[in-house]
Motif scaffolding. Structure first.
Motif: not given
Length: 240
Positions: A44-49, A70-73
């Motif tokens: 979820x943080x990656x989505x915001x990033x 990606x699956x590794x965030x």
């Protein structure tokens, strides 16, 4: 249906009790600190990033060409435009600061009783982000987030909507500094070559460590201000 949705968005809700807000903060803290949960919630943080990179690229006149999660965030946002200059700097700067700034904006809305409006705003942002996703895993992540938020906004009771909105806000505010800390540790160990901080260093000749410090100041400052807005009574008691 549109009228009903609009009424729900504009309806303000009573502010929850201090105990209820602290409970949502505890849940968010667990989502950030528990080792078994963080590898999942970090998506979820990656989505915001990556959303931050995308918004900054569009606002600075760059052409957004796609986002991959990606699956590794990790993630990647690709835009076209001048390879140097303020637009590129702001686009890179927006990544690590976006979760914190989104969380701060969410805290401002919650302090005014706009929990439902906040959830719908998140849903709209996810829908716009979905249009730019260019890989299947990223599509799955954004769809899961979107379906979850929609279910809460449409079917959940007001108290649950408020609880989810507060938990999400605390999560973003708390998670943002952790990702900056992870970046700092990775850079020290030589595992973060090509990071946003390193790219900013190449563009500006300002050392990457100072850019990490900028990320830390923004995220920690947003956390402090967000908590002050969400828990004013607690801070008043501490101050006295």
């Amino acid at each position: 249906m549109l009228a009903e949705i609009w009424d729900r968005i504009l309806t303000t809700q009573p502010l929850p009790s201090t105990g209820a807000v602290l409970a949502t903060a505890a849940v968010a803290l667990a989502l950030v600190l528990v080792p078994g949960l963080w590898p999942l919630t970090r998506h979820a943080v990656t989505v915001a990033h990556e959303g931050g990179h995308a918004i900054a690229a569009v606002l600075t006149g760059r052409r957004l060409t796609g986002i991959r999660l990606h699956s590794d965030t990790s993630g990647l946002t690709v835009s076209r435009g001048r390879p140097r200059g303020p637009g590129m700097v702001l686009t890179l700067l927006a990544g690590y600061t976006a979760p914190a700034l989104i969380g701060l904006g969410a805290a401002a809305m919650l302090s005014r009783g706009l929990a439902v409006a906040l959830l719908w705003a998140v849903l709209v942002l996810l829908a716009l982000l979905l249009l730019q996703i260019r890989n299947l895993f990223g599509l799955w992540v954004v769809l899961v987030c979107g379906v979850g938020v929609f279910a809460v906004t449409w079917w959940a009771e007001p108290r649950l909507q408020s609880a989810v909105a507060y938990a999400l806000t605390f999560f973003l505010l708390l998670a943002a500094p952790r990702t900056v800390l992870e970046l700092a540790v990775s850079r020290r160990r030589g595992r973060a070559r090509g990071s946003d901080a390193d790219q900013l260093a190449g563009l500006t000749r300002v050392p990457g460590a100072l850019w990490v410090l900028v990320f830390a100041v923004v995220t920690l400052g947003s956390l402090a201000l967000g908590v002050a807005w969400l828990l004013p009574e607690v801070l008043d008691r501490v101050g006295t």
